[in-house]
Design a protein around this motif. Structure first.
Motif, PDB file in Angstrom:
ATOM      1  N   THR A 396       0.843  -1.187   0.000  1.00 10.07           N
ATOM      2  CA  THR A 396       0.000   0.000   0.000  1.00 10.07           C
ATOM      3  C   THR A 396       0.882   1.241   0.000  1.00 10.07           C
ATOM      4  O   THR A 396       1.743   1.400   0.867  1.00 10.07           O
ATOM      5  CB  THR A 396      -0.920   0.037   1.235  1.00 10.07           C
ATOM      6  OG1 THR A 396      -1.743  -1.134   1.230  1.00 10.07           O
ATOM      7  CG2 THR A 396      -1.794   1.283   1.231  1.00 10.07           C
ATOM      8  N   ILE A 397       0.689   2.083  -0.989  1.00 13.13           N
ATOM      9  CA  ILE A 397       1.417   3.346  -1.087  1.00 13.13           C
ATOM     10  C   ILE A 397       0.376   4.452  -1.094  1.00 13.13           C
ATOM     11  O   ILE A 397      -0.430   4.550  -2.020  1.00 13.13           O
ATOM     12  CB  ILE A 397       2.277   3.408  -2.368  1.00 13.13           C
ATOM     13  CG1 ILE A 397       3.253   2.224  -2.426  1.00 13.13           C
ATOM     14  CG2 ILE A 397       3.027   4.729  -2.447  1.00 13.13           C
ATOM     15  CD1 ILE A 397       4.020   2.118  -3.734  1.00 13.13           C
ATOM     16  N   GLU A 398       0.385   5.294  -0.053  1.00  7.77           N
ATOM     17  CA  GLU A 398      -0.638   6.328   0.059  1.00  7.77           C
ATOM     18  C   GLU A 398      -0.301   7.538  -0.826  1.00  7.77           C
ATOM     19  O   GLU A 398       0.709   7.547  -1.528  1.00  7.77           O
ATOM     20  CB  GLU A 398      -0.812   6.720   1.527  1.00  7.77           C
ATOM     21  CG  GLU A 398      -1.335   5.565   2.370  1.00  7.77           C
ATOM     22  CD  GLU A 398      -1.590   5.939   3.817  1.00  7.77           C
ATOM     23  OE1 GLU A 398      -1.162   7.045   4.235  1.00  7.77           O
ATOM     24  OE2 GLU A 398      -2.196   5.138   4.545  1.00  7.77           O
ATOM     25  N   ALA A 411       6.654  -6.636   0.425  1.00  7.57           N
ATOM     26  CA  ALA A 411       5.301  -6.759   0.971  1.00  7.57           C
ATOM     27  C   ALA A 411       5.220  -7.927   1.967  1.00  7.57           C
ATOM     28  O   ALA A 411       6.016  -8.874   1.886  1.00  7.57           O
ATOM     29  CB  ALA A 411       4.326  -6.977  -0.173  1.00  7.57           C
ATOM     30  N   PRO A 412       4.270  -7.834   2.924  1.00  6.01           N
ATOM     31  CA  PRO A 412       3.277  -6.777   3.094  1.00  6.01           C
ATOM     32  C   PRO A 412       3.894  -5.529   3.717  1.00  6.01           C
ATOM     33  O   PRO A 412       4.656  -5.630   4.685  1.00  6.01           O
ATOM     34  CB  PRO A 412       2.237  -7.412   4.023  1.00  6.01           C
ATOM     35  CG  PRO A 412       3.015  -8.414   4.823  1.00  6.01           C
ATOM     36  CD  PRO A 412       4.077  -8.935   3.904  1.00  6.01           C
ATOM     37  N   ILE A 413       3.526  -4.390   3.163  1.00  7.46           N
ATOM     38  CA  ILE A 413       4.130  -3.146   3.633  1.00  7.46           C
ATOM     39  C   ILE A 413       3.231  -1.974   3.263  1.00  7.46           C
ATOM     40  O   ILE A 413       2.474  -2.041   2.291  1.00  7.46           O
ATOM     41  CB  ILE A 413       5.532  -2.961   3.017  1.00  7.46           C
ATOM     42  CG1 ILE A 413       6.309  -1.877   3.746  1.00  7.46           C
ATOM     43  CG2 ILE A 413       5.446  -2.677   1.517  1.00  7.46           C
ATOM     44  CD1 ILE A 413       7.772  -1.810   3.355  1.00  7.46           C
ATOM     45  N   THR A 414       3.330  -0.899   4.069  1.00  4.57           N
ATOM     46  CA  THR A 414       2.585   0.330   3.811  1.00  4.57           C
ATOM     47  C   THR A 414       3.541   1.510   3.843  1.00  4.57           C
ATOM     48  O   THR A 414       4.362   1.630   4.760  1.00  4.57           O
ATOM     49  CB  THR A 414       1.475   0.539   4.852  1.00  4.57           C
ATOM     50  OG1 THR A 414       0.557  -0.558   4.786  1.00  4.57           O
ATOM     51  CG2 THR A 414       0.731   1.835   4.601  1.00  4.57           C
ATOM     52  N   THR A 428      11.473  -2.759   4.219  1.00  4.12           N
ATOM     53  CA  THR A 428      10.802  -3.933   4.793  1.00  4.12           C
ATOM     54  C   THR A 428       9.850  -3.580   5.929  1.00  4.12           C
ATOM     55  O   THR A 428       9.137  -4.447   6.421  1.00  4.12           O
ATOM     56  CB  THR A 428      11.845  -4.929   5.331  1.00  4.12           C
ATOM     57  OG1 THR A 428      12.639  -4.282   6.329  1.00  4.12           O
ATOM     58  CG2 THR A 428      12.749  -5.432   4.198  1.00  4.12           C
ATOM     59  N   LYS A 429       9.857  -2.294   6.355  1.00  4.57           N
ATOM     60  CA  LYS A 429       8.990  -1.857   7.447  1.00  4.57           C
ATOM     61  C   LYS A 429       8.142  -0.680   6.983  1.00  4.57           C
ATOM     62  O   LYS A 429       8.503   0.024   6.047  1.00  4.57           O
ATOM     63  CB  LYS A 429       9.826  -1.440   8.659  1.00  4.57           C
ATOM     64  CG  LYS A 429      10.669  -2.572   9.269  1.00  4.57           C
ATOM     65  CD  LYS A 429      11.383  -2.117  10.543  1.00  4.57           C
ATOM     66  CE  LYS A 429      12.390  -1.007  10.246  1.00  4.57           C
ATOM     67  NZ  LYS A 429      13.156  -0.648  11.463  1.00  4.57           N
ATOM     68  N   GLU A 430       7.041  -0.473   7.694  1.00  3.72           N
ATOM     69  CA  GLU A 430       6.162   0.652   7.368  1.00  3.72           C
ATOM     70  C   GLU A 430       6.930   1.965   7.413  1.00  3.72           C
ATOM     71  O   GLU A 430       7.761   2.195   8.296  1.00  3.72           O
ATOM     72  CB  GLU A 430       4.984   0.701   8.339  1.00  3.72           C
ATOM     73  CG  GLU A 430       4.039   1.867   8.073  1.00  3.72           C
ATOM     74  CD  GLU A 430       2.813   1.853   8.967  1.00  3.72           C
ATOM     75  OE1 GLU A 430       2.455   2.924   9.498  1.00  3.72           O
ATOM     76  OE2 GLU A 430       2.206   0.765   9.141  1.00  3.72           O
ATOM     77  N   VAL A 431       6.604   2.857   6.451  1.00  5.04           N
ATOM     78  CA  VAL A 431       7.210   4.185   6.406  1.00  5.04           C
ATOM     79  C   VAL A 431       6.162   5.196   6.858  1.00  5.04           C
ATOM     80  O   VAL A 431       5.093   5.303   6.255  1.00  5.04           O
ATOM     81  CB  VAL A 431       7.687   4.520   4.984  1.00  5.04           C
ATOM     82  CG1 VAL A 431       8.323   5.909   4.948  1.00  5.04           C
ATOM     83  CG2 VAL A 431       8.671   3.468   4.482  1.00  5.04           C
ATOM     84  N   PRO A 432       6.429   5.965   7.930  1.00  2.51           N
ATOM     85  CA  PRO A 432       5.439   6.930   8.449  1.00  2.51           C
ATOM     86  C   PRO A 432       5.195   8.092   7.478  1.00  2.51           C
ATOM     87  O   PRO A 432       5.951   8.310   6.536  1.00  2.51           O
ATOM     88  CB  PRO A 432       6.081   7.434   9.733  1.00  2.51           C
ATOM     89  CG  PRO A 432       7.102   6.417  10.086  1.00  2.51           C
ATOM     90  CD  PRO A 432       7.610   5.872   8.792  1.00  2.51           C
ATOM     91  N   ILE A 438      15.526   5.448   4.341  1.00  6.75           N
ATOM     92  CA  ILE A 438      16.761   5.047   3.673  1.00  6.75           C
ATOM     93  C   ILE A 438      17.109   3.654   4.168  1.00  6.75           C
ATOM     94  O   ILE A 438      17.222   3.428   5.373  1.00  6.75           O
ATOM     95  CB  ILE A 438      17.925   6.005   3.991  1.00  6.75           C
ATOM     96  CG1 ILE A 438      17.541   7.455   3.643  1.00  6.75           C
ATOM     97  CG2 ILE A 438      19.170   5.604   3.228  1.00  6.75           C
ATOM     98  CD1 ILE A 438      18.580   8.464   4.040  1.00  6.75           C
ATOM     99  N   ALA A 439      17.289   2.721   3.261  1.00  4.65           N
ATOM    100  CA  ALA A 439      17.609   1.354   3.659  1.00  4.65           C
ATOM    101  C   ALA A 439      18.660   0.814   2.707  1.00  4.65           C
ATOM    102  O   ALA A 439      18.383   0.069   1.774  1.00  4.65           O
ATOM    103  CB  ALA A 439      16.352   0.480   3.650  1.00  4.65           C
TER     104      ALA A 439
END
Length: 456
Positions: A396-398, A411-414, A428-432, A438-439
């Motif tokens: 999911t990309i808002e 995924a699964p990721i937002t 690999t983790k949700e981005v606020p 940066i990974a």
């Protein structure tokens, strides 16, 4: 007004097709021949349609579904025998019955109606649809008496030399008084070269009984083409393709090269849309107005909005909004939905994903099992990593997100609204919201390293 019934003859295997697919199921412009025939009959507001099936019965029924009723001709003993199988459904009914072969996909609904109207006006017991053929070889000949009335129909194998010179041919399509048809079928014998029960013999029997037998001559021989082999199939495809293309062009669609443009019979295309050479449009595709499609694009069972461009790309079972650009060399796989003003660029693949308005995936990326919001930019070489080897997972990309080049979204990721992802990251983790993610490993420069390698 008299009741109208129809019998479609679709029991033959079609050995001359040399195919595992039963003859009447071979497609012409994307639709099986027999379905063309049944769809044309439906426009006549018939009371009942009965399809006579034999070889491939289950597959024919599966294709036509509830468009028709069905009877089985277990043994193929001729066309009269085939029609007789429908007696259990139609035999006791008052009305007029149209009999047509399931391998004649080019007969127009208008011609069927003209045949029926002529039959009614003549108060005939039977009316034959005939045509004039420059080369009548293989067709049954219409033999008329001195008064110009139909006397009999003689099959090619039973015709004398003089009868074979006749150019008026039987197309295999008829109108009958329904009760007279089934009463007369009982009198048909099989004393002929093939040992079969011929439906044309009904004509001769009725004529000898003093009944009115008429013939309606169509002025377009091509639409009576019966498909018995792959060559005839290619002829039917070419003729129907030209017919379909002409219809769209007369409705305001520009087709640059009709000879290389293939459009299914069920497709809908809006005015001022331009189809460039090499375009293939299949299934129940709907294309809006002011679009440009092609060159060499392939669209199947999809909906394309107004003002959209599909350039040298493939779109399958998907929905595309207005003023959207796809391609060149893009691939929309099934269940993809694009909003308005979206850009899907070269070598981008989208699968089972939704992209909101004003979002862009410009080049060399894969978007699968994803929900992408509006005004999102996905950089070159980015991938939604949706498959773990066993299951598919959702990304999911808002709205208002910027995804840098060569990013992996595992995924699964937002990724929340307004976030920014640095190029070259594996997330690999949700981005606020509005965060920078940066990974990647920190860069290190080993000074003089090349000289050390060369000295070894």
């Amino acid at each position: 007004m008299t009741n109208i019934f129809a019998i479609v003859l679709a029991a033959g295997q079609g050995t001359r097709m040399k195919s595992k697919l039963y003859k009447v199921l071979h497609p012409v412009c994307g639709k099986p021949m027999v379905e063309h025939v049944v769809d044309h009959i439906e426009t006549l507001n018939v009371e009942r349609i009965v399809t006579v099936v034999g070889h491939g019965a289950d597959k024919v029924k599966e294709q036509l579904g509830d468009k028709s009723e069905y009877v089985l001709q277990a043994e193929q003993l001729g066309t009269a025998h085939a029609v007789q199988q429908a007696e259990e459904i139609l035999g006791a009914l008052e009305g007029t019955t149209l009999v047509v072969c399931g391998d004649t996909p080019l007969i127009r609904p208008e011609t069927m109606k003209a045949l029926f109207d002529f039959h009614t006006a003549q108060k005939a017991k039977a009316t034959i649809l005939t045509a004039v053929a420059e080369n009548p070889t293989g067709y049954g000949r219409i033999i008329r008496n001195e008064g110009g009335q139909v006397a009999q129909i003689v099959e090619q194998k039973d015709a004398t030399f003089e009868q074979q010179l006749v150019k008026e041919i039987n197309t295999g399509t008829y109108c009958f008084d329904n009760k007279a048809l089934f009463e007369t079928l009982k009198l048909v014998g099989n004393d002929n070269a093939q040992g079969e029960y011929y439906l044309p013999d009904v004509i001769e029997i009725l004529q000898k009984q003093g009944e009115i037998v008429s013939a309606y001559v169509t002025n377009d021989f091509d639409e009576t083409l019966g498909v018995n082999d792959r060559f005839a199939l290619s002829q039917a495809e070419e003729l129907m393709r030209a017919r379909i293309n002409e219809r769209h062009m007369r409705n305001g669609v520009t087709i640059i090269n009709p000879a290389t443009t293939h459009i299914s019979t069920d497709a809908i295309i809006g005015s001022d849309t331009v189809l460039l050479p090499g375009v293939i449009i299949e299934g129940k595709t709907i294309i809006g107005e002011d679009c440009t499609i092609g060159p060499n694009s392939h669209i199947v069972d999809s909906k394309i909005g107004n003002g959209t461009t599909v350039h040298s790309s493939v779109v399958l079972n998907s929905t595309v909004g207005d003023v959207t650009a796809i391609g060149p060399f893009a691939h929309l796989r099934p269940e993809s939905t694009l909003g308005n003003h979206v850009k899907i660029g070269n070598f981008v693949e989208v699968k089972k994903s939704t992209l909101g308005d004003d979002s862009k995936v410009s080049h060399l990326s894969y978007i699968g099992d994803a929900e992408v919001g509006s005004n999102v930019n996905i950089g070159c070489g980015s991938i939604t990593v949706n498959y773990d080897g066993k299951n598919k997972h959702k990304t999911t990309i808002e709205d208002d997100v910027f995804v840098g080049c060569n990013t992996n979204l595992v995924a699964p990721i937002t990724v929340r609204k307004g976030a920014f992802i640095a190029a070259g990251s594996t997330i690999t983790k949700e981005v606020p919201e509005e965060a920078l993610a940066i990974a990647r490993a920190r860069q290190e420069n080993k000074l003089g390293y090349v000289n050390k390698l060369n000295s070894k």
